[in-house]
Design an enzyme around this catalytic site. Structure first.
Site, PDB file in Angstrom:
ATOM      1  N   ASP A 291       0.835  -1.211   0.000  1.00 31.32           N
ATOM      2  CA  ASP A 291       0.000   0.000   0.000  1.00 31.32           C
ATOM      3  C   ASP A 291       0.866   1.255   0.000  1.00 31.32           C
ATOM      4  O   ASP A 291       2.033   1.227   0.405  1.00 31.32           O
ATOM      5  CB  ASP A 291      -0.937   0.021   1.218  1.00 31.32           C
ATOM      6  CG  ASP A 291      -0.195  -0.028   2.538  1.00 31.32           C
ATOM      7  OD1 ASP A 291       0.660  -0.924   2.702  1.00 31.32           O
ATOM      8  OD2 ASP A 291      -0.426   0.842   3.390  1.00 31.32           O
TER       9      ASP A 291
ATOM     10  N   GLU B 138      -0.042  -0.905   5.802  1.00 29.42           N
ATOM     11  CA  GLU B 138       1.000  -0.378   6.701  1.00 29.42           C
ATOM     12  C   GLU B 138       0.763   1.095   6.989  1.00 29.42           C
ATOM     13  O   GLU B 138       0.938   1.565   8.107  1.00 29.42           O
ATOM     14  CB  GLU B 138       2.387  -0.586   6.064  1.00 29.42           C
ATOM     15  CG  GLU B 138       3.551  -0.364   7.029  1.00 29.42           C
ATOM     16  CD  GLU B 138       3.994   1.086   7.155  1.00 29.42           C
ATOM     17  OE1 GLU B 138       4.721   1.404   8.106  1.00 29.42           O
ATOM     18  OE2 GLU B 138       3.608   1.917   6.317  1.00 29.42           O
TER      19      GLU B 138
HETATM   20 ZN   LIG Z   1       6.542   2.337   4.404  1.00 36.56          ZN
END
Ligand SMILES: [Zn+2]
Length: 432
Positions: free
Chosen positions: A70, A134
């Protein structure tokens, strides 16, 4: 198709968490781009969008490489080159994720594909895990992968994740690039501050309104200095720096434990150094008011804290309550996400750490490896109950000011820097 084209193409998927179809398209792209990886390694999809690869060597212990697919969103208007174009221009690959963290995803897969094509087989089982959230705390991606590995009773000897890099001119007096390896990680927690009281018409204001009390609270938090803690990775970091500096500064840095009280005023003026030494607190969201002639009866502010190892989120919570108790402000744990305590220091004397240092020295011979404290949060914190030797290092070389490109506009990586990333993972894995 070359490795540069593949990185460029991977950037075109707008994998901001929530754009789930983009993740599925990226999965398909990875399958097509790395056929041998997908033929020889076992792949499990966790929680639909995370990828967990296993390169089996039938060993009791394994190592785990982490990266995340991501990216943070990008405001297209501010960029010189569209952020999801992946354009290759002037020796750079441009776009969101070229530094954080698609380059790691792609470089790891490039290196494994290359090793497999050469018939290489690791002596130790290697897991590779790519999360998908994340940037929004990792509870659906990394957390679930860690739970899966725990249930499978997988024993992990060492973990490598992002969280630091090779930075030239990190400190103005040091000429050589520093390869920062995060051995510990600060914790993070957000708390809501709530001030309530009488509202009313602004034409006849009463003093001490919720807004005024909140203003005092924000000022108090901004100027509050949490106690300094010289943690092991930071002490080691200063020791490494001492060997690279002129003699007077060097003497202070080498004996930081002793001199810290004397030089802390100077350190406090450098935000990055200050953050390495103490818990920091910062108000990031304020909600109040609806009309210019109405005094609001409620103000809510969010304070984001980054917690130094040796303290806990609970310590910071109590401290904030104490700090604001005379202002009639409630401090509550923010229920939008959980608190995350700091991750303690990993061992520097492990076999993996020496392989890591050796590989850094091979690929970046001008740099000096040094322990470091990772200030931001990484996916690896979700794995702390699985493994106590977590190292945070992305093999990307950049100048101090280039760090602003991460999450910023015009994020890009030089083609040379990207080639070194692939070489790094290739050489590291070859030692397994
Ligand atoms: Zn990162």
């Amino acid at each position: 198709m070359s490795h540069l084209k593949r990185l460029s193409d991977s950037i075109k998927f707008r994998t901001v968490s929530g754009n789930w179809d983009q993740f599925l398209k990226l999965h398909k792209f990875l399958e097509d781009s790395f056929p041998i990886v997908h033929q020889k390694l076992e792949l499990v999809k966790i929680n639909d969008y995370s990828l967990l690869y296993k390169w089996n060597a039938d060993t009791k212990e394994s190592i785990l490489l982490l990266a995340h697919m991501d990216v943070v969103p990008a405001n297209e208007d501010e960029w010189d080159i569209p952020p999801f174009s992946g354009e290759i221009r002037d020796g750079f690959i441009w776009g969101r994720g070229t530094l954080d963290d698609k380059s790691c995803v792609m470089a790891i897969l490039e290196s494994v594909e290359r090793l497999l094509s050469e018939g290489f087989q690791p002596k130790q089982t290697v897991y590779i895990a790519f999360g998908f959230d994340e940037e929004t705390k990792g509870y659906l991606g990394a957390r679930k992968i860690a739970e899966y590995l725990f249930k499978q009773n997988v024993k992990i000897e060492a973990i490598l994740d992002e969280g630091a890099a090779i930075i030239s001119r990190f400190l103005p007096q040091i000429d050589v690039p520093l390869a920062l390896v995060g051995l510990a990680e600060k914790g993070l927690a957000s708390f809501d501050l709530i001030a309530q009281g009488d509202g009313g018409h602004s034409s006849s204001p009463k003093r001490n309104s919720p807004v005024e009390r909140m203003a005092k609270a924000i000022e108090r938090i901004s100027s509050y200095k949490n106690e300094i803690h010289l943690t092991r990775p930071v002490e080691e970091f200063f020791k490494t720096c001492s060997g690279l500096m002129p003699s007077t500064s060097s003497f202070f840095l080498k004996n930081m434990k002793f001199f810290l009280p004397l030089i802390k005023k100077r350190i406090e003026t450098v935000p990055s150094l200050n953050a390495m030494l103490r818990t920091t607190m910062c108000v990031t969201i304020v909600h109040a008011g609806m009309a210019d002639n109405v005094i609001p009866d409620k103000v809510v502010a969010t304070v984001n804290t980054r917690i130094i190892p040796q303290e806990t989120a609970e310590d910071v919570f109590k401290r904030l309550k104490e700090l604001l108790k005379d202002l009639q402000i409630d401090v509550v744990k923010n229920d939008r996400w959980e608190v995350s305590d700091p991750v303690p220091c990993s061992d520097m004397k492990t076999e993996f750490f020496s392989k890591l240092s050796q590989t850094i020295n091979e690929v970046f011979p001008d740099s000096v490896v040094t322990p470091f404290l990772t200030i931001g949060g990484t996916d690896s914190r979700h794995y702390k109950h699985l493994c106590s030797n977590i190292y945070r290092f992305a093999p990307i070389i950049m100048k101090g000011e280039e760090m602003n490109l991460i999450h910023g506009k015009n994020e890009r990586i030089s083609t040379q820097a990207y080639e070194k990333m692939i070489d790094f993972y290739y050489r590291l894995l070859k030692k397994e």
